[in-house]
Design an enzyme around this catalytic site. Structure first.
Site, PDB file in Angstrom:
ATOM      1  N   GLU A   1       0.965   3.912   1.723  1.00  0.00           N
ATOM      2  CA  GLU A   1       1.408   4.370   3.041  1.00  0.00           C
ATOM      3  C   GLU A   1       2.566   3.525   3.569  1.00  0.00           C
ATOM      4  O   GLU A   1       3.500   4.038   4.186  1.00  0.00           O
ATOM      5  CB  GLU A   1       0.248   4.321   4.038  1.00  0.00           C
TER       6      GLU A   1
ATOM      7  N   HIS B   1       0.861  -1.174   0.000  1.00  0.00           N
ATOM      8  CA  HIS B   1       0.000   0.000   0.000  1.00  0.00           C
ATOM      9  C   HIS B   1       0.903   1.231   0.000  1.00  0.00           C
ATOM     10  O   HIS B   1       2.031   1.200   0.505  1.00  0.00           O
ATOM     11  CB  HIS B   1      -0.896   0.017   1.240  1.00  0.00           C
TER      12      HIS B   1
END
Length: 143
Positions: A134, A132
C-alpha cells in the site's frame, strides 16, 4: 526450453534440468496469456479444484478493483523472465474512476510486504523504511 501454444512460441529459459525448464517455460507462457486476457481462471480452476471467478455481471466494486489490480500486476510480471515469482505476493493498486458507470483504470501499482528495522533504518531518506504494498502504491501515485 520454451513453451508453445498452438503455433505461438513464448520466450525460452535456461535451467539446470528439464523439470525446472518445463516449469519455468510454462510459467512464463501462462503469465503472458493471463496478462493478454486469453487464459481464463476457469481453465486453471478445473485442475486445482478452486472456485471459478465471479461473473462480471455479479462483480462488486471491490471485485472490479481487485481484477484491475491483478491484471496490471500480471501484465507487468509477464515481461520479467529472469526471476522466479515463487511464493506469496502482496499487491496493491489504486484505481481511478471518472463516473459511477466507469469500470476504472489502474493508475498505480505496488508490491511489498515488510518494513526495514533496526540499524537498517535511514532517517536521511536513503532507504525505503516501509515497503508494504500500500505504501509503495501511494508513493508511486504521488510521483
Amino acid at each position: 526450453m520454451a513453451a508453445f501454444v498452438g503455433k505461438r512460441k513464448f520466450p525460452s529459459v535456461t535451467c539446470h534440468n528439464k523439470k525446472d525448464g518445463r516449469k519455468e517455460a510454462c510459467d512464463i507462457a501462462m503469465r503472458q496469456l493471463v496478462a493478454e486476457g486469453q487464459f481464463q481462471a476457469e481453465n486453471a480452476a478445473s485442475n486445482t479444484g478452486s472456485i471459478p471467478p465471479v461473473p462480471a455481471a455479479n462483480m462488486t466494486h471491490f471485485d472490479t478493483v481487485a481484477a484491475l489490480t491483478h491484471r496490471g500486476f500480471t501484465a507487468l510480471v509477464s515481461q520479467i523472465t529472469a526471476e522466479s515469482f515463487a511464493g506469496r505476493k502482496v499487491i496493491a493498486g489504486l484505481v481511478m474512476k471518472r463516473s459511477a458507470d466507469d469500470v476504472g483504470v489502474l493508475v498505480s501499482l505496488g508490491t511489498g510486504n515488510r518494513c526495514i528495522t533496526g540499524q537498517q533504518l535511514s532517517l536521511q531518506g536513503n532507504t525505503v523504511n516501509d515497503s508494504h504494498a500500500e505504501i509503495i502504491t501511494r508513493r508511486g501515485f504521488l510521483r
